[in-house]
Design a protein around this motif. Structure first.
Motif, short mmCIF file in Angstrom:
data_model
loop_
_atom_site.label_atom_id
_atom_site.label_comp_id
_atom_site.label_asym_id
_atom_site.label_seq_id
_atom_site.Cartn_x
_atom_site.Cartn_y
_atom_site.Cartn_z
N HIS A 236 0.85 -1.18 0.00
CA HIS A 236 0.00 0.00 0.00
C HIS A 236 0.89 1.24 0.00
O HIS A 236 2.02 1.20 0.48
N GLY A 237 0.36 2.32 -0.52
CA GLY A 237 1.16 3.52 -0.46
C GLY A 237 0.69 4.61 -1.39
O GLY A 237 -0.38 4.53 -2.01
N VAL A 238 1.51 5.65 -1.48
CA VAL A 238 1.29 6.75 -2.40
C VAL A 238 2.09 6.45 -3.67
O VAL A 238 3.31 6.27 -3.61
N PHE A 239 1.39 6.37 -4.78
CA PHE A 239 2.01 6.04 -6.06
C PHE A 239 2.18 7.31 -6.89
O PHE A 239 1.22 8.08 -7.05
N VAL A 240 3.38 7.50 -7.42
CA VAL A 240 3.68 8.66 -8.26
C VAL A 240 4.04 8.15 -9.65
O VAL A 240 4.94 7.32 -9.81
N ASP A 241 3.34 8.64 -10.64
CA ASP A 241 3.55 8.27 -12.04
C ASP A 241 4.12 9.49 -12.75
O ASP A 241 3.42 10.48 -12.95
N ALA A 242 5.41 9.42 -13.11
CA ALA A 242 6.08 10.55 -13.78
C ALA A 242 6.36 10.17 -15.22
O ALA A 242 7.11 9.22 -15.48
N ASP A 243 5.78 10.90 -16.16
CA ASP A 243 5.93 10.61 -17.58
C ASP A 243 6.58 11.82 -18.25
O ASP A 243 6.00 12.90 -18.27
N ILE A 244 7.79 11.63 -18.79
CA ILE A 244 8.53 12.70 -19.45
C ILE A 244 8.60 12.37 -20.94
O ILE A 244 9.03 11.28 -21.32
N VAL A 245 8.18 13.33 -21.78
CA VAL A 245 7.96 13.04 -23.19
C VAL A 245 8.64 14.09 -24.07
O VAL A 245 8.67 15.28 -23.73
N LEU A 246 9.17 13.63 -25.19
CA LEU A 246 9.58 14.50 -26.30
C LEU A 246 8.70 14.17 -27.49
O LEU A 246 8.66 13.02 -27.94
N GLU A 247 7.99 15.16 -28.01
CA GLU A 247 7.07 14.92 -29.12
C GLU A 247 6.78 16.23 -29.84
O GLU A 247 6.21 17.15 -29.23
N PRO A 248 7.18 16.34 -31.12
CA PRO A 248 8.01 15.40 -31.87
C PRO A 248 9.48 15.60 -31.54
O PRO A 248 9.83 16.49 -30.76
N LEU A 249 10.35 14.82 -32.15
CA LEU A 249 11.79 15.01 -31.94
C LEU A 249 12.52 14.82 -33.26
O LEU A 249 12.08 14.08 -34.14
N ASP A 250 13.63 15.52 -33.37
CA ASP A 250 14.40 15.51 -34.62
C ASP A 250 15.22 14.24 -34.79
O ASP A 250 15.37 13.73 -35.89
N SER A 251 15.79 13.74 -33.69
CA SER A 251 16.62 12.54 -33.78
C SER A 251 16.71 11.90 -32.41
O SER A 251 16.26 12.46 -31.41
N THR A 252 17.27 10.70 -32.37
CA THR A 252 17.48 10.01 -31.10
C THR A 252 18.97 9.90 -30.79
O THR A 252 19.39 9.03 -30.04
N GLU A 253 19.76 10.81 -31.34
CA GLU A 253 21.20 10.76 -31.12
C GLU A 253 21.55 10.94 -29.65
O GLU A 253 22.55 10.40 -29.17
N ASN A 254 20.76 11.74 -28.92
CA ASN A 254 21.04 12.00 -27.51
C ASN A 254 20.14 11.16 -26.61
O ASN A 254 19.78 11.59 -25.51
N LEU A 255 19.80 9.96 -27.05
CA LEU A 255 18.89 9.10 -26.31
C LEU A 255 19.42 8.78 -24.91
O LEU A 255 18.69 8.84 -23.92
N GLY A 256 20.70 8.43 -24.81
CA GLY A 256 21.28 8.10 -23.51
C GLY A 256 21.22 9.26 -22.55
O GLY A 256 20.89 9.10 -21.36
N GLU A 257 21.51 10.47 -23.07
CA GLU A 257 21.44 11.66 -22.22
C GLU A 257 20.02 11.93 -21.78
O GLU A 257 19.77 12.33 -20.64
N PHE A 258 19.06 11.70 -22.67
CA PHE A 258 17.64 11.90 -22.34
C PHE A 258 17.23 11.03 -21.16
O PHE A 258 16.65 11.49 -20.18
N VAL A 259 17.56 9.75 -21.21
CA VAL A 259 17.17 8.82 -20.15
C VAL A 259 17.92 9.13 -18.86
O VAL A 259 17.32 9.15 -17.78
N SER A 260 19.22 9.38 -18.96
CA SER A 260 20.01 9.68 -17.76
C SER A 260 19.53 10.94 -17.07
O SER A 260 19.40 10.99 -15.84
N TRP A 261 19.29 12.00 -17.86
CA TRP A 261 18.82 13.26 -17.29
C TRP A 261 17.49 13.09 -16.59
O TRP A 261 17.27 13.59 -15.49
N ASN A 262 16.57 12.34 -17.21
CA ASN A 262 15.27 12.11 -16.60
C ASN A 262 15.39 11.40 -15.27
O ASN A 262 14.72 11.75 -14.29
N GLY A 263 16.25 10.38 -15.21
CA GLY A 263 16.44 9.65 -13.97
C GLY A 263 16.97 10.53 -12.86
O GLY A 263 16.50 10.47 -11.71
#
Length: 239
Positions: free
Chosen positions: A197-224
């Motif tokens: 049981h508990g307090v659930f937090v749902d955090a959704d971070i989105v890029l839409e649209p995007l030009d490329s996925t070249e910085n995909l690793g940075e996107f995920v790391s920064w979000n974390g």
């Protein structure tokens, strides 16, 4: 409700709560891509399955579902993955976010090459946090004193308002065009075959649209890092 660009510090100050919650558990993370239909899916999916299983030993394809091929197991920090002709995803359950950025880059490079994907229409990174309580009633009691009352720098518009079951806020972050949807609810879930049981937090971070996925690793790391340093402390009192 309109979407505005605000600072997270402004929101955090408005969300102060009188009671502290325990250290959260980051019990699930999902990174998902959406893209124009890749018709090579119908010709090359078998080759792509083999390539993914070789690159991620421990992930095993479970066969075809209505929305593509799904893999389960554990490899390089991820516990599930899937691909279809218009979307793909990797998931991490019960492992925090260790290794997620690297595994995401590796998986996407295989899918992109295997299906001949030239553009991505949407990239999302969704994380679920659990602040565990003794009972759901305790979580509901905490939530009854919680409000998303976030104002812009001019002190004007309310960006998030509570509803009967919890609170939702949608806003723009000030880094890289990211949009944040944050939802908070009290509830009960089965995690690792245990009712919690508990307090659930749902955090959704989105890029839409995007030009490329070249910085995909940075996107995920920064979000974390952003979730760990800026969102998690909100629900545990002032830093």
């Amino acid at each position: 409700m309109g979407t505005k660009t605000v600072t997270m510090d402004t929101i955090a100050l408005a969300m102060a709560h009188r009671n502290r919650l325990p250290e959260p558990k980051r019990f699930q993370s999902v990174v998902e891509w959406q893209f124009p239909r890749a018709h090579r899916y119908f010709d090359d999916c078998g080759k792509l399955i083999a390539v993914i299983e070789q690159a991620f030993p421990g992930l095993i394809c479970q066969g075809m579902s209505p929305d593509g091929f799904r893999f389960v197991g554990s490899s390089h920090g991820i516990t599930a993955a899937h691909f279809y002709w218009e979307k793909a995803s990797v998931s991490q359950v019960g492992k925090g976010d260790a290794g997620l950025a690297d595994a995401t880059v590796r998986f996407w490079s295989l899918v992109q090459a295997g299906l001949g994907i030239s553009s991505v229409s949407r990239l999302g990174h969704r994380t679920w946090l659990l602040y565990e309580t003794n009972t759901q009633a305790d979580a509901n009691h905490w939530l009854s004193g919680f409000r998303f009352l976030a104002f812009d720098r001019e002190g004007g518009d309310v960006l998030g308002t509570p509803d009967a079951g919890g609170s939702v806020i949608r806003t723009k972050l000030e880094v890289g065009g990211r949009r944040l949807r944050l939802e908070v609810n009290a509830g009960t879930a089965s995690i690792n075959q245990k009712q919690v049981h508990g307090v659930f937090v749902d955090a959704d971070i989105v890029l839409e649209p995007l030009d490329s996925t070249e910085n995909l690793g940075e996107f995920v790391s920064w979000n974390g890092t952003f979730i760990r340093e800026n969102i998690e402390p909100w629900f545990r009192g002032k830093k």
